[in-house]
Design a protein around this motif. Structure first.
Motif, PDB file in Angstrom:
ATOM      1  N   SER A   1       0.171  19.048  10.336  1.00  0.00           N
ATOM      2  CA  SER A   1       0.115  17.761   9.442  1.00  0.00           C
ATOM      3  C   SER A   1       0.589  16.432   9.948  1.00  0.00           C
ATOM      4  CB  SER A   1       0.832  18.062   8.372  1.00  0.00           C
ATOM      5  OG  SER A   1       0.455  19.108   7.532  1.00  0.00           O
ATOM      6  N   GLY A   2       1.722  16.427  10.776  1.00  0.00           N
ATOM      7  CA  GLY A   2       2.323  15.077  11.568  1.00  0.00           C
ATOM      8  C   GLY A   2       1.073  14.542  12.167  1.00  0.00           C
ATOM      9  N   GLU A   3       0.040  15.393  12.809  1.00  0.00           N
ATOM     10  CA  GLU A   3      -0.896  14.542  13.911  1.00  0.00           C
ATOM     11  C   GLU A   3      -1.878  13.708  12.876  1.00  0.00           C
ATOM     12  OE1 GLU A   3      -2.693  17.386  16.097  1.00  0.00           O
ATOM     13  OE2 GLU A   3      -0.859  18.182  17.105  1.00  0.00           O
ATOM     14  N   CYS A   4      -2.109  13.783  11.723  1.00  0.00           N
ATOM     15  CA  CYS A   4      -2.692  13.321  10.984  1.00  0.00           C
ATOM     16  C   CYS A   4      -2.259  11.863  10.111  1.00  0.00           C
ATOM     17  CB  CYS A   4      -3.184  13.951   9.430  1.00  0.00           C
ATOM     18  SG  CYS A   4      -4.175  13.208   8.199  1.00  0.00           S
ATOM     19  N   VAL A   5      -0.651  12.213   9.551  1.00  0.00           N
ATOM     20  CA  VAL A   5      -0.055  11.364   8.913  1.00  0.00           C
ATOM     21  C   VAL A   5       0.430  10.058   9.673  1.00  0.00           C
ATOM     22  CG1 VAL A   5       1.649  10.855   7.037  1.00  0.00           C
ATOM     23  CG2 VAL A   5       0.201  12.718   6.906  1.00  0.00           C
ATOM     24  N   ALA A   6       1.205  10.311  10.866  1.00  0.00           N
ATOM     25  CA  ALA A   6       1.924   9.423  11.718  1.00  0.00           C
ATOM     26  C   ALA A   6       1.004   8.226  12.091  1.00  0.00           C
ATOM     27  CB  ALA A   6       2.644  10.195  12.805  1.00  0.00           C
ATOM     28  N   PRO A   7      -0.236   8.676  12.604  1.00  0.00           N
ATOM     29  CA  PRO A   7      -1.194   7.641  13.369  1.00  0.00           C
ATOM     30  C   PRO A   7      -1.791   6.971  12.198  1.00  0.00           C
ATOM     31  CG  PRO A   7      -1.864  10.021  14.273  1.00  0.00           C
ATOM     32  CD  PRO A   7      -0.804  10.238  13.298  1.00  0.00           C
TER      33      PRO A   7
ATOM     34  N   MET B   1       0.979  -1.142  -0.078  1.00  0.00           N
ATOM     35  CA  MET B   1      -0.049   0.075  -0.058  1.00  0.00           C
ATOM     36  C   MET B   1       0.950   1.229   0.040  1.00  0.00           C
ATOM     37  SD  MET B   1      -2.690   1.343   2.627  1.00  0.00           S
ATOM     38  CE  MET B   1      -3.993   0.032   2.649  1.00  0.00           C
ATOM     39  N   LYS B   2       0.600   2.156  -0.815  1.00  0.00           N
ATOM     40  CA  LYS B   2       1.138   3.402  -1.010  1.00  0.00           C
ATOM     41  C   LYS B   2       0.323   4.457  -0.132  1.00  0.00           C
ATOM     42  CE  LYS B   2       4.740   1.823  -3.085  1.00  0.00           C
ATOM     43  NZ  LYS B   2       5.978   1.649  -2.607  1.00  0.00           N
ATOM     44  N   VAL B   3       0.777   5.733   0.228  1.00  0.00           N
ATOM     45  CA  VAL B   3       0.055   6.531   0.962  1.00  0.00           C
ATOM     46  C   VAL B   3       0.907   7.956   0.361  1.00  0.00           C
ATOM     47  CG1 VAL B   3      -0.473   7.973   3.012  1.00  0.00           C
ATOM     48  CG2 VAL B   3      -0.301   5.537   3.047  1.00  0.00           C
ATOM     49  N   ILE B   4      -0.266   8.669  -0.374  1.00  0.00           N
ATOM     50  CA  ILE B   4      -0.161  10.213  -0.761  1.00  0.00           C
ATOM     51  C   ILE B   4      -0.425  11.156  -0.252  1.00  0.00           C
ATOM     52  CG2 ILE B   4       0.196  11.412  -3.118  1.00  0.00           C
ATOM     53  CD1 ILE B   4       0.111   8.717  -4.527  1.00  0.00           C
ATOM     54  N   VAL B   5       0.244  12.053   0.173  1.00  0.00           N
ATOM     55  CA  VAL B   5      -0.269  13.217   1.205  1.00  0.00           C
ATOM     56  C   VAL B   5       0.031  14.486   0.654  1.00  0.00           C
ATOM     57  CG1 VAL B   5      -0.008  14.308   3.366  1.00  0.00           C
ATOM     58  CG2 VAL B   5       0.389  11.899   3.538  1.00  0.00           C
ATOM     59  N   GLY B   6      -1.127  15.298   0.469  1.00  0.00           N
ATOM     60  CA  GLY B   6      -1.104  16.504  -0.195  1.00  0.00           C
ATOM     61  C   GLY B   6      -0.983  17.632   1.125  1.00  0.00           C
ATOM     62  N   LEU B   7      -0.126  18.632   1.272  1.00  0.00           N
ATOM     63  CA  LEU B   7      -0.377  19.645   2.406  1.00  0.00           C
ATOM     64  C   LEU B   7      -0.878  20.610   1.964  1.00  0.00           C
ATOM     65  CD1 LEU B   7       3.295  19.234   3.781  1.00  0.00           C
ATOM     66  CD2 LEU B   7       1.378  17.822   4.526  1.00  0.00           C
ATOM     67  N   GLY B   8      -1.782  21.106   3.203  1.00  0.00           N
ATOM     68  CA  GLY B   8      -2.490  22.395   2.864  1.00  0.00           C
ATOM     69  C   GLY B   8      -3.307  22.607   3.981  1.00  0.00           C
ATOM     70  N   ASN B   9      -4.200  23.580   3.944  1.00  0.00           N
ATOM     71  CA  ASN B   9      -4.953  24.159   4.813  1.00  0.00           C
ATOM     72  C   ASN B   9      -6.494  23.967   4.643  1.00  0.00           C
ATOM     73  OD1 ASN B   9      -3.010  25.133   7.124  1.00  0.00           O
ATOM     74  ND2 ASN B   9      -2.478  26.814   5.323  1.00  0.00           N
TER      75      ASN B   9
ATOM     76  N   GLN C   1     -14.137  11.944   5.191  1.00  0.00           N
ATOM     77  CA  GLN C   1     -13.752  12.250   6.583  1.00  0.00           C
ATOM     78  C   GLN C   1     -13.282  10.716   7.190  1.00  0.00           C
ATOM     79  OE1 GLN C   1     -13.944  15.320   7.874  1.00  0.00           O
ATOM     80  NE2 GLN C   1     -12.750  14.696   9.679  1.00  0.00           N
ATOM     81  N   GLY C   2     -12.077  10.790   7.536  1.00  0.00           N
ATOM     82  CA  GLY C   2     -11.216   9.694   8.270  1.00  0.00           C
ATOM     83  C   GLY C   2     -11.212   9.686   9.761  1.00  0.00           C
ATOM     84  N   LYS C   3     -10.712   8.709  10.281  1.00  0.00           N
ATOM     85  CA  LYS C   3     -10.541   8.888  11.665  1.00  0.00           C
ATOM     86  C   LYS C   3      -9.072   9.595  12.063  1.00  0.00           C
ATOM     87  CE  LYS C   3     -11.432   3.975  11.821  1.00  0.00           C
ATOM     88  NZ  LYS C   3     -10.964   2.660  12.170  1.00  0.00           N
ATOM     89  N   TYR C   4      -8.426   9.711  11.067  1.00  0.00           N
ATOM     90  CA  TYR C   4      -6.851  10.512  11.517  1.00  0.00           C
ATOM     91  C   TYR C   4      -7.128  11.848  11.295  1.00  0.00           C
ATOM     92  CZ  TYR C   4      -6.584   5.645  11.178  1.00  0.00           C
ATOM     93  OH  TYR C   4      -6.584   4.258  11.452  1.00  0.00           O
ATOM     94  N   LYS C   5      -7.747  12.716  11.566  1.00  0.00           N
ATOM     95  CA  LYS C   5      -7.777  14.062  11.172  1.00  0.00           C
ATOM     96  C   LYS C   5      -7.529  14.527   9.837  1.00  0.00           C
ATOM     97  CE  LYS C   5      -6.335  15.071  16.057  1.00  0.00           C
ATOM     98  NZ  LYS C   5      -5.113  15.519  16.732  1.00  0.00           N
ATOM     99  N   GLY C   6      -8.201  13.701   8.821  1.00  0.00           N
ATOM    100  CA  GLY C   6      -7.938  13.732   7.367  1.00  0.00           C
ATOM    101  C   GLY C   6      -8.917  13.436   6.649  1.00  0.00           C
ATOM    102  N   LEU C   7      -9.110  13.910   5.324  1.00  0.00           N
ATOM    103  CA  LEU C   7      -9.898  13.548   4.306  1.00  0.00           C
ATOM    104  C   LEU C   7      -9.208  12.377   3.669  1.00  0.00           C
ATOM    105  CD1 LEU C   7     -11.444  16.621   2.560  1.00  0.00           C
ATOM    106  CD2 LEU C   7     -12.696  14.887   4.095  1.00  0.00           C
ATOM    107  N   ILE C   8      -9.628  11.192   3.406  1.00  0.00           N
ATOM    108  CA  ILE C   8      -8.970  10.013   2.992  1.00  0.00           C
ATOM    109  C   ILE C   8      -9.598   9.257   2.086  1.00  0.00           C
ATOM    110  CG2 ILE C   8      -7.672   7.992   3.776  1.00  0.00           C
ATOM    111  CD1 ILE C   8      -7.653   9.194   6.610  1.00  0.00           C
TER     112      ILE C   8
ATOM    113  N   LEU D   1      -3.732   5.177  -0.653  1.00  0.00           N
ATOM    114  CA  LEU D   1      -4.499   6.166   0.280  1.00  0.00           C
ATOM    115  C   LEU D   1      -4.057   7.384  -0.191  1.00  0.00           C
ATOM    116  CD1 LEU D   1      -4.157   4.678   3.892  1.00  0.00           C
ATOM    117  CD2 LEU D   1      -6.239   4.403   2.225  1.00  0.00           C
ATOM    118  N   LEU D   2      -5.147   8.267  -0.522  1.00  0.00           N
ATOM    119  CA  LEU D   2      -4.736   9.580  -0.820  1.00  0.00           C
ATOM    120  C   LEU D   2      -5.346  10.327   0.518  1.00  0.00           C
ATOM    121  CD1 LEU D   2      -6.338  10.125  -4.402  1.00  0.00           C
ATOM    122  CD2 LEU D   2      -4.133   9.617  -3.658  1.00  0.00           C
ATOM    123  N   VAL D   3      -4.629  11.404   0.945  1.00  0.00           N
ATOM    124  CA  VAL D   3      -4.711  11.824   2.282  1.00  0.00           C
ATOM    125  C   VAL D   3      -4.603  13.484   2.213  1.00  0.00           C
ATOM    126  CG1 VAL D   3      -3.968  11.984   4.724  1.00  0.00           C
ATOM    127  CG2 VAL D   3      -3.768  10.018   3.496  1.00  0.00           C
ATOM    128  N   LYS D   4      -5.507  14.141   2.596  1.00  0.00           N
ATOM    129  CA  LYS D   4      -5.517  15.626   2.944  1.00  0.00           C
ATOM    130  C   LYS D   4      -5.784  15.856   4.156  1.00  0.00           C
ATOM    131  CE  LYS D   4      -8.182  18.195   0.149  1.00  0.00           C
ATOM    132  NZ  LYS D   4      -9.131  18.524  -0.704  1.00  0.00           N
TER     133      LYS D   4
END
Length: 187
Positions: free
Chosen positions: A68-74, A1-9, A39-46, A57-60
């Motif tokens: 941002s680390g509070e979403c991605v690390a968990p 599995m690959k995770v692609i995260v886009g950073l923003g506000n 809406q996901g469990k990890y403080k992000g749109l997934i 997994l695509l993550v905002k």
């Protein structure tokens, strides 16, 4: 599995700002790959889907850039994924000319607070990145005001093309090594 995260506000007021080019890329990837972000469990749109044979997994993160680390690390911990192998982050970079891309496998935050948060929460600087150039502000203009402003009309097409290329690079990573993707896109 690959995770692609886009950073923003998160929030309508930040949608088209320079600091949100990572979100632009995730939205484009979601469209290209037919993935719905929820809406996901990890403080992000997934959004979860496939790119060829690879699960992705695509993550905002919705934590605001500086957290941002509070979403991605968990998220990585839950799926037992390795940041160095399985994570790709797309974000804006002041030190690159507008519309230029730079792909890297590791590095410091370079003063970018979203990357600083990821490094802190992941405990490593070793994760793949696609940086999208947004230029530096003109002398006398504060960096926070600059990154939270929209692109001028004459730069809009250039940036949209850079986001498109960033998405192409991210999709290539699903089937070939990131080193080959870097060689292809770091021209």
């Amino acid at each position: 599995m690959k995770v692609i995260v886009g950073l923003g506000n998160p929030g309508r007021e930040y949608e088209r700002t320079k600091h949100n080019v990572g979100f632009w890329a995730i939205d484009r990837l979601a469209d290209d790959l037919g993935i719905t972000l929820n809406q996901g469990k990890y403080k992000g749109l997934i959004g979860e889907g496939r790119a060829g044979s690879e699960k992705v997994l695509l993550v905002k993160p919705l934590t605001y850039m500086n957290l941002s680390g509070e979403c991605v690390a968990p998220l990585l911990n839950f799926y037992k994924l390795d940041a160095e192998e399985d994570l790709l982050v797309i974000y804006d970079d002041l030190d690159l000319p507008c519309g230029k891309l730079r792909l890297r496998t590791k590095g410091s935050s370079g003063g970018h607070n979203g990357i600083k948060s990821l490094i802190s929460h992941l405990g490593t600087e070793e994760f793949k990145r696609i940086k999208v150039g947004i230029d530096r502000p003109e002398p006398g203009r504060k960096v926070p005001d600059y990154v939270l402003s929209s692109f001028p009309p004459d730069k809009q097409t250039e940036v949209e093309e850079a986001v498109k290329r960033a998405c192409e690079a991210a999709k290539e990573w699903m089937s070939i090594s990131f080193l080959r993707v870097m060689n292809q896109f770091n021209k």
